[in-house]
Design a protein around this motif. Sequence first.
Motif, short mmCIF file in Angstrom:
data_model
loop_
_atom_site.label_atom_id
_atom_site.label_comp_id
_atom_site.label_asym_id
_atom_site.label_seq_id
_atom_site.Cartn_x
_atom_site.Cartn_y
_atom_site.Cartn_z
N LEU A 177 0.93 -1.29 0.15
CA LEU A 177 -0.13 0.19 -0.02
C LEU A 177 0.80 1.13 0.05
CD1 LEU A 177 -3.02 1.39 0.38
CD2 LEU A 177 -2.71 1.14 2.81
N GLY A 178 1.95 1.17 0.74
CA GLY A 178 2.73 2.29 0.69
C GLY A 178 3.63 2.52 -0.71
N ALA A 179 3.79 1.59 -1.45
CA ALA A 179 4.36 1.81 -2.76
C ALA A 179 3.31 2.37 -3.58
CB ALA A 179 4.71 0.21 -3.20
N LEU A 180 2.10 2.19 -3.38
CA LEU A 180 0.83 2.46 -4.48
C LEU A 180 0.47 3.79 -4.11
CD1 LEU A 180 -0.92 -1.06 -5.01
CD2 LEU A 180 0.77 0.01 -6.63
N LEU A 181 0.39 4.31 -3.05
CA LEU A 181 -0.21 5.28 -2.57
C LEU A 181 0.35 6.57 -3.49
CD1 LEU A 181 -2.26 6.32 -0.46
CD2 LEU A 181 -0.16 6.94 1.02
N PRO A 182 1.31 6.97 -3.90
CA PRO A 182 1.45 8.14 -4.62
C PRO A 182 0.86 8.10 -5.90
CG PRO A 182 3.61 7.15 -3.63
CD PRO A 182 2.56 6.27 -3.35
N PHE A 183 0.79 6.62 -6.62
CA PHE A 183 0.14 6.64 -7.73
C PHE A 183 -1.44 6.75 -7.65
CE2 PHE A 183 4.01 4.15 -8.19
CZ PHE A 183 4.79 4.65 -9.17
N LEU A 184 -1.99 6.44 -6.57
CA LEU A 184 -3.24 6.34 -6.26
C LEU A 184 -3.78 8.00 -6.05
CD1 LEU A 184 -3.82 3.45 -3.91
CD2 LEU A 184 -4.60 3.74 -6.50
N ILE A 185 -2.77 8.51 -5.36
CA ILE A 185 -3.14 10.08 -5.25
C ILE A 185 -3.28 10.84 -6.43
CG2 ILE A 185 -2.24 12.36 -4.04
CD1 ILE A 185 -1.43 10.71 -1.77
N LEU A 192 -10.87 12.55 -10.69
CA LEU A 192 -12.02 13.25 -9.94
C LEU A 192 -12.37 14.32 -10.69
CD1 LEU A 192 -13.67 12.82 -7.47
CD2 LEU A 192 -12.12 14.04 -6.35
N PRO A 193 -11.86 15.33 -11.12
CA PRO A 193 -12.42 16.40 -11.78
C PRO A 193 -13.05 16.18 -13.05
CG PRO A 193 -10.09 17.03 -11.12
CD PRO A 193 -10.54 15.43 -10.85
N LEU A 194 -12.59 15.17 -13.85
CA LEU A 194 -13.17 14.52 -15.18
C LEU A 194 -14.52 13.98 -14.98
CD1 LEU A 194 -10.14 13.08 -17.22
CD2 LEU A 194 -11.43 15.24 -17.48
N TRP A 195 -14.51 13.14 -13.61
CA TRP A 195 -15.86 12.59 -13.41
C TRP A 195 -16.89 13.58 -13.04
CZ3 TRP A 195 -18.41 12.26 -8.75
CH2 TRP A 195 -19.65 11.46 -8.60
N ARG A 196 -16.42 14.61 -12.07
CA ARG A 196 -17.25 15.44 -11.62
C ARG A 196 -17.93 16.41 -13.03
NH1 ARG A 196 -14.72 18.17 -6.30
NH2 ARG A 196 -15.22 16.53 -5.03
N PHE A 197 -17.15 16.86 -14.03
CA PHE A 197 -17.44 17.50 -15.25
C PHE A 197 -18.32 16.72 -16.07
CE2 PHE A 197 -16.75 18.64 -19.56
CZ PHE A 197 -17.24 19.96 -19.33
N ARG A 198 -18.22 15.40 -16.02
CA ARG A 198 -19.12 14.53 -16.86
C ARG A 198 -20.37 14.30 -16.13
NH1 ARG A 198 -17.70 8.42 -19.07
NH2 ARG A 198 -19.96 8.09 -20.14
N HIS A 199 -20.46 14.26 -14.88
CA HIS A 199 -21.85 14.20 -13.99
C HIS A 199 -22.61 15.49 -13.99
CE1 HIS A 199 -24.53 12.76 -11.00
NE2 HIS A 199 -24.12 13.70 -10.07
N LYS A 200 -21.94 16.74 -14.30
CA LYS A 200 -22.52 18.00 -14.46
C LYS A 200 -23.15 18.06 -15.50
CE LYS A 200 -21.79 23.09 -13.76
NZ LYS A 200 -20.93 23.89 -13.56
N LEU A 201 -22.52 17.52 -16.65
CA LEU A 201 -22.99 17.66 -18.19
C LEU A 201 -24.32 16.69 -18.17
CD1 LEU A 201 -20.16 17.63 -20.23
CD2 LEU A 201 -21.55 19.33 -19.91
N ARG A 202 -24.47 15.65 -17.69
CA ARG A 202 -25.50 14.86 -17.56
C ARG A 202 -26.92 15.32 -16.78
NH1 ARG A 202 -23.29 8.64 -16.40
NH2 ARG A 202 -22.43 8.34 -18.70
#
Length: 214
Positions: A177-185, A192-202
């Motif tokens: 988990l410590g090794a993957l955490l930087p990539f997950l962030i 997350l911004p792309l998902w919010r923008f797409r949800h707003k258009l719908r």
Amino acid sequence: MRQKAVTAVAGLNGQVASEDTGSDPDGNITQSNLVLKIPTKSFETAIQQLSELGKRLQIHQDSEDVTEQVVDVASRIQSQRASLERMRVLMTKANTIGDIVSVESELTRREADLEALLAKQKNLALQTDLATLTLTLTEKGKPAVKTEPKKATGFLAGLKGGWHAFTAVFSALATALGALLPFLILLAIIVLPLWRFRHKLRRQPAGQQSPASQ
């Protein structure tokens, strides 16, 4: 070996001045450090006899010339005795109690100094008559017997093994988990911004959509 060394020294009119021994758990003496006092005339004979007790690895001799000390102490003793004779003469001439007390006090002090000098002279005489030899005797140690550790069995042994397995798995997961955490962030920052923008258009009404979509 220690007893043989003591016997050899005693045969030369020597003596053991001090001794420090070490032993194993069974009480067997494994090492002896002996400080020996040996007549000067028998010193070389003592070294030869003691060397025959085993393999001699090293020998070190120290000698100290105390001739000047012997002459100095003898001279001081002579002077101190003469001083005492003068004090005794003064004692016979003392008339007052104060003079008697003063002379007696000085006489006592000088007698104590003379006794100390005589003791030092005796010690120096021993140093000139006896030589000091330090002897270290070491027995060959027995090889240690290695024993295999007993393996634990039963409920507590199983519980202990399970706990070790759990901590090992948890440690491995935490490391991953410590090794993957930087990539997950980083992925969250982008997605997350792309998902919010797409949800707003719908959620926008059809009439609010851009003319290009009519």
